[in-house]
Design a protein around this motif. Structure first.
Motif, PDB file in Angstrom:
ATOM      1  N   ALA A 167       0.842  -1.209   0.000  1.00 47.05           N
ATOM      2  CA  ALA A 167       0.000   0.000   0.000  1.00 47.05           C
ATOM      3  C   ALA A 167       0.870   1.249   0.000  1.00 47.05           C
ATOM      4  O   ALA A 167       0.577   2.230  -0.715  1.00 47.05           O
ATOM      5  N   LEU A 168       1.949   1.245   0.770  1.00 53.04           N
ATOM      6  CA  LEU A 168       2.863   2.380   0.779  1.00 53.04           C
ATOM      7  C   LEU A 168       3.507   2.565  -0.593  1.00 53.04           C
ATOM      8  O   LEU A 168       3.662   3.693  -1.084  1.00 53.04           O
ATOM      9  N   TYR A 169       3.910   1.466  -1.214  1.00 51.88           N
ATOM     10  CA  TYR A 169       4.543   1.560  -2.536  1.00 51.88           C
ATOM     11  C   TYR A 169       3.565   2.121  -3.567  1.00 51.88           C
ATOM     12  O   TYR A 169       3.946   2.948  -4.408  1.00 51.88           O
ATOM     13  N   LEU A 170       2.287   1.681  -3.501  1.00 48.76           N
ATOM     14  CA  LEU A 170       1.299   2.114  -4.479  1.00 48.76           C
ATOM     15  C   LEU A 170       0.721   3.485  -4.158  1.00 48.76           C
ATOM     16  O   LEU A 170       0.077   4.111  -5.019  1.00 48.76           O
ATOM     17  N   GLY A 171       0.926   3.945  -2.927  1.00 50.91           N
ATOM     18  CA  GLY A 171       0.374   5.236  -2.542  1.00 50.91           C
ATOM     19  C   GLY A 171      -1.114   5.182  -2.276  1.00 50.91           C
ATOM     20  O   GLY A 171      -1.827   6.176  -2.499  1.00 50.91           O
ATOM     21  N   VAL A 172      -1.616   4.029  -1.805  1.00 49.49           N
ATOM     22  CA  VAL A 172      -3.036   3.891  -1.472  1.00 49.49           C
ATOM     23  C   VAL A 172      -3.141   3.450  -0.022  1.00 49.49           C
ATOM     24  O   VAL A 172      -2.159   3.093   0.622  1.00 49.49           O
ATOM     25  N   SER A 173      -4.366   3.462   0.490  1.00 53.06           N
ATOM     26  CA  SER A 173      -4.580   3.016   1.858  1.00 53.06           C
ATOM     27  C   SER A 173      -4.556   1.489   1.928  1.00 53.06           C
ATOM     28  O   SER A 173      -4.887   0.799   0.947  1.00 53.06           O
ATOM     29  N   GLN A 174      -4.193   0.986   3.094  1.00 54.54           N
ATOM     30  CA  GLN A 174      -4.175  -0.463   3.265  1.00 54.54           C
ATOM     31  C   GLN A 174      -5.584  -1.040   3.161  1.00 54.54           C
ATOM     32  O   GLN A 174      -5.772  -2.140   2.644  1.00 54.54           O
ATOM     33  N   SER A 175      -6.573  -0.288   3.632  1.00 52.30           N
ATOM     34  CA  SER A 175      -7.956  -0.786   3.565  1.00 52.30           C
ATOM     35  C   SER A 175      -8.405  -0.937   2.115  1.00 52.30           C
ATOM     36  O   SER A 175      -9.109  -1.889   1.768  1.00 52.30           O
TER      37      SER A 175
ATOM     38  N   ALA B 188      -9.383  -4.457   0.312  1.00 56.11           N
ATOM     39  CA  ALA B 188     -10.659  -4.641  -0.385  1.00 56.11           C
ATOM     40  C   ALA B 188     -10.436  -5.141  -1.806  1.00 56.11           C
ATOM     41  O   ALA B 188     -11.203  -5.976  -2.321  1.00 56.11           O
ATOM     42  N   ILE B 189      -9.395  -4.641  -2.485  1.00 57.41           N
ATOM     43  CA  ILE B 189      -9.089  -5.102  -3.848  1.00 57.41           C
ATOM     44  C   ILE B 189      -8.723  -6.580  -3.836  1.00 57.41           C
ATOM     45  O   ILE B 189      -9.196  -7.375  -4.656  1.00 57.41           O
TER      46      ILE B 189
ATOM     47  N   LEU C 165      -9.803  -3.304  -9.340  1.00 54.74           N
ATOM     48  CA  LEU C 165      -8.430  -2.812  -9.480  1.00 54.74           C
ATOM     49  C   LEU C 165      -8.487  -1.622 -10.430  1.00 54.74           C
ATOM     50  O   LEU C 165      -8.599  -1.777 -11.650  1.00 54.74           O
ATOM     51  N   THR C 166      -8.422  -0.418  -9.891  1.00 57.93           N
ATOM     52  CA  THR C 166      -8.569   0.789 -10.702  1.00 57.93           C
ATOM     53  C   THR C 166      -7.364   0.986 -11.608  1.00 57.93           C
ATOM     54  O   THR C 166      -6.284   0.421 -11.389  1.00 57.93           O
ATOM     55  N   HIS C 167      -7.543   1.814 -12.620  1.00 58.76           N
ATOM     56  CA  HIS C 167      -6.466   2.068 -13.585  1.00 58.76           C
ATOM     57  C   HIS C 167      -5.241   2.678 -12.915  1.00 58.76           C
ATOM     58  O   HIS C 167      -4.110   2.227 -13.171  1.00 58.76           O
ATOM     59  N   PRO C 168      -5.397   3.698 -12.041  1.00 66.35           N
ATOM     60  CA  PRO C 168      -4.195   4.261 -11.405  1.00 66.35           C
ATOM     61  C   PRO C 168      -3.425   3.234 -10.577  1.00 66.35           C
ATOM     62  O   PRO C 168      -2.185   3.220 -10.583  1.00 66.35           O
ATOM     63  N   VAL C 169      -4.169   2.364  -9.869  1.00 63.59           N
ATOM     64  CA  VAL C 169      -3.496   1.345  -9.069  1.00 63.59           C
ATOM     65  C   VAL C 169      -2.801   0.340  -9.976  1.00 63.59           C
ATOM     66  O   VAL C 169      -1.673  -0.094  -9.709  1.00 63.59           O
TER      67      VAL C 169
END
Length: 211
Positions: free
Chosen positions: A25-33, A37-38, A45-49
């Motif tokens: 999550a830190l590497y991707l810049g998203v929240s762990q939650s 959920a993904i 799985l969104t395009h930015p992720v």
């Protein structure tokens, strides 16, 4: 019931590269939650992720390659050689400890075998039970009864008529004590000692193949 491992792309990346959900999550810049959920299939799985995940996805092997190597798989070439002195010290320590455990087990096993020999010999060694009815004169006299009678005759004491009965009671108790088998706790300890020694010997043998 054990949880089934996720087959999502982020989960495969984490398994292959040894990352926790927090790490990825830190590497991707998203929240762990969100990542959780993904992986659980609750969020797409969104395009930015996906774009942020792509460099790691390119490091993945084909799906049929397991993330966890076999336990006996060779280590990567860059892995340094082990400390041979440390491994040999541990090998010798295992052998020493195993010998001590087996010696303790041998003491218990020896006691069990000796007790079984006394148990087998009891019918011939036990003197008559002082509290039992008089023996039938027609029955043959056992060697134990003969030995007891001879011993008492040699040390006869007319001032102590109870001596024969007291000695017979003491001797019966002494013989039964000699024939006492191991307790459940002692037998359990014997098997645990042997099992622990077997594990140490197996470790020593495995270490010897490395040296």
């Amino acid at each position: 019931m054990p949880r089934r491992a996720s087959t999502s792309l982020p989960a495969r990346v984490r398994a292959w590269l040894g990352l926790t959900q927090t790490d990825l999550a830190l590497y991707l810049g998203v929240s762990q939650s969100l990542l959780q959920a993904i992986e659980a299939g609750q969020r797409p799985l969104t395009h930015p992720v996906r774009v942020a995940l792509l460099p790691l996805l390119l490091r993945l092997p084909p799906p049929e390659v397991p993330a966890a190597p076999a336990t006996d798989a060779p280590l990567p070439p860059a892995t340094p050689a082990p400390d041979a002195a440390d491994l040999d010290f541990r090998r010798r320590e295992c052998l020493h400890r195993a010998a001590g455990l087996l010696a303790q087990a041998e003491v218990l096993a020896g006691r069990a075998h000796v007790a079984a020999r006394w148990e087998a010999a009891l019918p011939a060694l036990l003197p008559p039970d002082p509290g039992a009815p008089p023996a039938d004169p027609a029955e043959p006299v056992t060697p134990a009864a003969q030995a007891l009678a001879a011993a008492l005759e040699q040390a006869a004491d007319p001032t102590d008529p109870q001596r024969a009965l007291d000695h017979a009671r003491w001797l019966r108790s002494w013989l039964h004590h000699r024939a006492r088998p191991l307790t459940v706790a002692e037998t359990t300890r014997l098997h645990r000692l042997r099992a622990q020694a077997a594990g140490l010997l197996a470790e020593a043998e495995a270490l010897a193949t490395i040296l």
